[in-house]
Motif scaffolding. Structure first.
Motif, short mmCIF file in Angstrom:
data_model
loop_
_atom_site.label_atom_id
_atom_site.label_comp_id
_atom_site.label_asym_id
_atom_site.label_seq_id
_atom_site.Cartn_x
_atom_site.Cartn_y
_atom_site.Cartn_z
N ALA A 50 0.83 -1.20 0.00
CA ALA A 50 0.00 0.00 0.00
C ALA A 50 0.87 1.26 0.00
N VAL A 51 1.90 1.23 0.84
CA VAL A 51 2.75 2.42 0.96
C VAL A 51 3.54 2.65 -0.34
N GLU A 52 4.07 1.54 -0.90
CA GLU A 52 4.80 1.65 -2.17
C GLU A 52 3.86 2.18 -3.26
N ASN A 53 2.64 1.63 -3.24
CA ASN A 53 1.65 2.04 -4.22
C ASN A 53 1.41 3.54 -4.14
N GLU A 54 1.28 4.00 -2.88
CA GLU A 54 1.03 5.43 -2.70
C GLU A 54 2.23 6.25 -3.17
N ARG A 55 3.42 5.73 -2.87
CA ARG A 55 4.64 6.43 -3.26
C ARG A 55 4.72 6.53 -4.79
N LEU A 56 4.47 5.37 -5.45
CA LEU A 56 4.53 5.35 -6.91
C LEU A 56 3.46 6.27 -7.49
N ASP A 57 2.27 6.22 -6.88
CA ASP A 57 1.19 7.05 -7.35
C ASP A 57 1.56 8.52 -7.27
N ALA A 58 2.16 8.89 -6.12
CA ALA A 58 2.57 10.28 -5.94
C ALA A 58 3.65 10.65 -6.97
N ALA A 59 4.58 9.71 -7.19
CA ALA A 59 5.65 9.98 -8.15
C ALA A 59 5.06 10.16 -9.55
N LEU A 60 4.10 9.28 -9.88
CA LEU A 60 3.48 9.36 -11.19
C LEU A 60 2.75 10.68 -11.35
N ARG A 61 2.04 11.05 -10.28
CA ARG A 61 1.27 12.30 -10.36
C ARG A 61 2.21 13.48 -10.55
N SER A 62 3.34 13.47 -9.82
CA SER A 62 4.23 14.62 -9.95
C SER A 62 4.88 14.62 -11.34
N GLN A 63 5.13 13.42 -11.88
CA GLN A 63 5.70 13.39 -13.23
C GLN A 63 4.69 13.90 -14.25
N LEU A 64 3.42 13.47 -14.07
CA LEU A 64 2.38 13.94 -14.98
C LEU A 64 2.27 15.45 -14.93
N GLU A 65 2.32 15.95 -13.69
CA GLU A 65 2.23 17.40 -13.50
C GLU A 65 3.39 18.09 -14.22
N GLU A 66 4.55 17.46 -14.13
CA GLU A 66 5.73 18.02 -14.77
C GLU A 66 5.56 18.05 -16.30
N VAL A 67 5.05 16.91 -16.83
CA VAL A 67 4.84 16.83 -18.27
C VAL A 67 3.82 17.87 -18.71
N ARG A 68 2.75 17.98 -17.88
CA ARG A 68 1.72 18.95 -18.23
C ARG A 68 2.29 20.36 -18.26
N ALA A 69 3.07 20.66 -17.21
CA ALA A 69 3.67 22.00 -17.12
C ALA A 69 4.61 22.23 -18.30
N SER A 70 5.37 21.18 -18.66
CA SER A 70 6.34 21.40 -19.73
C SER A 70 5.62 21.56 -21.07
N ARG A 71 4.48 20.83 -21.22
CA ARG A 71 3.71 20.99 -22.45
C ARG A 71 3.16 22.42 -22.53
N ALA A 72 2.65 22.90 -21.38
CA ALA A 72 2.14 24.27 -21.36
C ALA A 72 3.25 25.27 -21.69
N ARG A 73 4.46 24.98 -21.14
CA ARG A 73 5.58 25.89 -21.43
C ARG A 73 5.94 25.86 -22.90
N LEU A 74 5.90 24.65 -23.49
CA LEU A 74 6.22 24.53 -24.91
C LEU A 74 5.24 25.35 -25.75
N VAL A 75 3.95 25.20 -25.44
CA VAL A 75 2.94 25.95 -26.20
C VAL A 75 3.16 27.45 -26.00
N GLN A 76 3.44 27.82 -24.74
CA GLN A 76 3.67 29.23 -24.44
C GLN A 76 4.89 29.74 -25.20
N ALA A 77 5.95 28.92 -25.22
CA ALA A 77 7.17 29.34 -25.92
C ALA A 77 6.88 29.50 -27.40
#
Lengths: 608, 231
Positions: free
Chosen positions: A387-414
């Motif tokens: 459960a704890v690993e799952n949560e950790r991975l989930d959090a990691a995945l979410r932060s990576q997704l957030e990063e990808v989303r932000a970088s996509r937004a930056r690319l469009v902005q650029a």
């Protein structure tokens, strides 16, 4: 030499410790069994009756076997070694009725010590040395036994214990002074004290049984009940000795024919303790039933509070607490997120740590009795780890997704910034220069005019026409790259301009009365541009409708045409690119385009 | 007091006083040259919107010729032009632009037609267009770039009465929208003013517009119709 990392070091320690512990257990077992066999042989050689030898051996071996089993299962607690010790001590007493002076005297003097060990065992549960009051009682008991042993060893000459067996019992080789009065006084008093102390142990067991929390009571009652019974019997034994020494009579008037059976029955009751221990751990094991439910019920990522109650259910202990490492700091958090201190073990609480790469991730604080079943706790911890690993991975995945989303937004902005810069460069550079050239040509035409050169004048006029066409094309290009009108005048004007240039009649309604963030305006503009182009070019539509509504938190754009339909965002690169662009702003694109049903496009863009 | 240097000759129109605002030196000088050659007096040159506003305040020129895009940035020239119109100081404005966007022209006209113009810089290559537009605006008329008007005329409408017009009528409609007078239209098309006047009557009735003798009023009416904002 390189220092060994601590995690590795502890793993090495475990690996080294394991064989050493097995050897210890094997040696202790071999020693105990060897002693048992030796005792039986000595007894047989001394002419002891067969039934005595068999029953005595069976008693001793039962302790030894249960002790070995407990020791192997839970090497870290004292239960196993203590049970083994009981077996060995049983055989010490067996030397009493032999015909060898030294052995017989020692056996008689140190007879009955297993009661001390049994008292420690029932007081020590679950698995550790007694503390506090229990400890004092155990020490007092041992002291009383020792006093009695010393008195028997040095002050007594001749058999008092087994008169019926020892018509010719050997005399005491250790005797210092034969003072029957002193001996009898000490014997009676110490035995009485032993009886009282054994009753005290029984009382402590009773109290613990009554005050235990539900889980502990369920697990411990067989051991505690056994402890009460055994300590009462031990007290009775000691009381009989005291009474017999003082008055020459026994307290219980058992018929002669039954006395052997009764004394064996009392002796055999000591086996209740190992049986109680066995039953208790089985009951603990059975309480692990909800473990599967725990694993299945965890869902994707359970909240810590839900996890905590699921753990409590699986361990049969509603008082279980889940303590987590604060992911943003060095501290610890309770399940509901309040800061707390690092959990530590004490009399009331056991702590089991969950580690990852040698660092603690979480801990469960539970009833210490759960240590009796490391397998259950281990299974629960395995599920918790998942459960704890799952949560950790989930959090990691979410932060990576957030990063990808932000970088996509930056690319469009650029990209957008780049287009704006390009349009500005074209406007201030090439377009401006071409205008300057046309000014120069205009001047040249005037000169040609005044100097009467009509051919030159006409050629210059042709050049001017070409130049104006170039200026016009460059203007279209610049507008396609980035519409200045959108930047200057906002969405309503820019969309109206788009509609006007369309080859279709377009009805436009833009309910936007404020300037929106550039990225939103730009995405809305290009959405309308793309859809109107599609409507005119591919859909063979007769008319189109554009409606843009500012809903505060989002901008909703509807574009409809009455064309042939069949637009598919997964095929056309235009709609696909549009969906990507909107996606970068967390917006979405919805296309309804049934064949012959016209096309309806809805775009929604969150307004940050 | 001796005779002033630029005293108006009785019977001839007074010399128009103009300020020119553009951040590009080449274009500013070109504009100044064209206007000077056309007999106007350029009383000041500005490079930024602020300079322009200060200059208009000081000089009270008849006309300001303004680049739509000037420092400090964006459409500062357009905003300055709107300021000048709104200030009521009597200075007319002609905006020069690279943008073929009717929205800008319509925004300029929001304060009422007359004394306002929107011309693409493409016209600087033509000998008389700039001077002609400048004179029309400076004397209280309107001048909307033919390309801008063309975009409005060509725009497709759901209820398209413009398509009911003949080519010639559409030509006349465009010239009306540019802000030209009947006389000027007649001269451009080689028609008699009477014919033009009759044609305009037909056009207005076909479009369902009320006729108005005043040039500026009818420019507004026509542009509003073409913009789809009114009838």
């Amino acid at each position: 030499m390189e220092p060994v990392p601590s995690a590795l070091r502890s793993r090495l320690a475990t690996q080294v410790a394991r064989p050493a512990r097995s050897v210890t257990i094997a040696l202790a077992t071999a020693g105990a069994i060897g002693f048992a066999l030796l005792t039986t042989l000595v007894g047989a050689a001394s002419g002891a009756p067969l039934d005595f030898l068999v029953l005595d051996l069976a008693m001793g071996l039962t302790f030894i076997v249960t002790g070995v089993v407990a020791w192997v299962r839970r090497p870290e607690v004292l239960t196993g070694p203590l049970l083994l010790l009981c077996g060995v001590l049983n055989f010490v007493g067996s030397y009493g009725p032999t015909d060898r002076p030294v052995l017989s005297t020692l056996g008689y003097a140190f007879q009955g010590y297993y009661d001390v060990v049994l008292a420690v065992l029932v007081l020590a549960l679950p698995g550790r040395l007694p503390q506090g009051r229990s400890r004092s009682v155990a020490i007092a008991l041992l002291a009383a036994f020792l006093v009695r042993s010393l008195s028997r060893l040095f002050l007594q000459d001749g058999p008092t214990m087994y008169p019926e067996l020892c018509g010719a019992c050997p005399s005491n080789p250790f005797v210092i002074a034969t003072t029957p009065a002193a001996f009898e006084t000490i014997e009676a008093l110490s035995s009485a004290l032993i009886a009282v102390l054994c009753l005290l142990v029984a009382a402590i067991c009773l109290q613990r049984l009554l005050m235990a929390r539900p889980l502990a009571r369920r697990v411990l009652w067989p051991i505690l009940v056994a402890g009460i019974a055994v300590m009462c019997v031990a007290a009775l034994d000691a009381a009989e000795t005291a009474a017999y020494t003082a008055t020459g009579r026994l307290l219980l008037d058992v018929p002669e024919a039954w006395s052997g059976l009764v004394s064996w029955a009392f002796f055999g009751m000591r086996l209740l303790v190992p049986i109680g221990i066995l039953v208790g751990s089985l009951r603990l094991r059975m309480s692990g039933g909800p473990l599967v439910a725990l694993a299945v019920g965890l869902g994707r990522v359970p909240s810590p509070v839900r996890l905590e109650s699921a753990l409590g259910a699986a361990l049969g202990d509603p008082a279980v607490r889940l303590i987590r490492r604060d992911p943003e700091g060095d501290g610890w958090l309770t399940a509901d997120g309040r800061p707390t201190t690092e959990p530590t073990e004490d009399l009331e609480h056991g702590v089991t740590m969950l580690e990852h790469d040698g660092r603690p991730l979480a801990a469960i604080v539970h009833d210490p009795v759960l240590r009796e079943d490391p397998a259950l706790v281990g299974s629960v911890m395995a599920v918790l780890r998942l459960a704890v690993e799952n949560e950790r991975l989930d959090a990691a995945l979410r932060s990576q997704l957030e990063e990808v989303r932000a970088s996509r937004a930056r690319l469009v902005q650029a990209g957008e910034d780049e287009r704006r810069r390009l349009e500005r460069d074209l406007h201030d550079g090439a377009q401006q220069r071409l205008v300057s050239v046309s000014l120069a040509l205009q001047q040249a035409r005037q000169t040609a005019e005044t100097e009467g050169s009509p051919v030159l004048r006409d050629r210059l006029a042709t050049a001017t026409d070409e130049l104006q066409a170039a200026i016009g094309e460059l203007r279209e290009l610049a507008r396609g790259i980035h519409p200045a009108l959108l930047e200057h005048e906002g969405l309503p004007a820019a969309v109206t301009g788009l509609a006007r240039r369309s080859n279709l009649p377009v009805e436009v309604r833009v309910d936007v009365s404020r300037r929106l963030p550039r990225s939103v305006e730009s995405a809305a503009y290009f959405t309308v541009a793309e859809c109107l182009t599609n409507a005119a070019r591919h859909a063979r539509a007769d008319r189109a409708m554009v409606r843009i509504v500012d809903e505060g938190e989002r901008l909703v754009i509807d574009i409809e045409d009455d064309g042939v339909g069949g637009a598919d965002p997964s095929r056309g690169s235009g709609l696909r690119g549009l969906a990507d662009r909107l996606g970068a702003l967390d917006g979405r694109l919805e296309v309804q385009s049934a064949l012959a049903g016209g096309t309806r496009v809805r775009a929604e863009i969150p307004i940050p | 007091m001796t005779e002033p240097a630029a005293a108006p000759v009785p019977g001839t129109p007074p010399i128009l006083r103009v300020v020119v605002a553009d951040d590009s030196v080449v274009i500013r000088q070109g504009v100044v040259r064209i206007l000077s050659e056309a007999g106007m007096l350029v009383v000041g040159e500005a490079r930024t919107a602020d300079e322009l506003l200060a200059m208009v305040q000081d000089e009270h020129p008849d006309l300001a010729v303004v680049d739509i895009r000037m420092p400090p940035g964006g459409n500062a020239g357009l905003l300055a032009a709107l300021d000048i119109r709104a200030s009521g100081g009597g200075t007319r404005v002609l905006v020069l632009s690279q943008y073929l966007e009717p929205e800008y022209a319509l925004r300029l006209l929001d304060g009422g037609a007359g004394g306002v113009g929107y011309l693409l810089k493409d016209r600087l290559g033509e000998p008389f267009e700039l001077a002609d537009a400048a004179r029309r605006v400076a004397t209280g008329g309107s001048a909307i770039d033919p390309s801008v008007v063309d975009e409005l005329v060509r725009a497709r409408r759901a209820d398209d009465r413009v398509s009911r017009l003949t080519d010639r009528e559409r030509e006349i409609l465009a010239l009306v929208a540019e802000g030209r007078s009947n006389r000027s239209i007649a001269a451009l098309l080689g028609l008699s003013p009477k014919t033009v006047e009759g044609a305009i009557g037909v056009i207005f009735s076909k479009l369902g517009l009320e006729e108005d003798e005043r040039d500026n009023r009818r420019v507004l009416a026509v542009l509003a119709y073409l913009d789809g904002r009114g009838t």
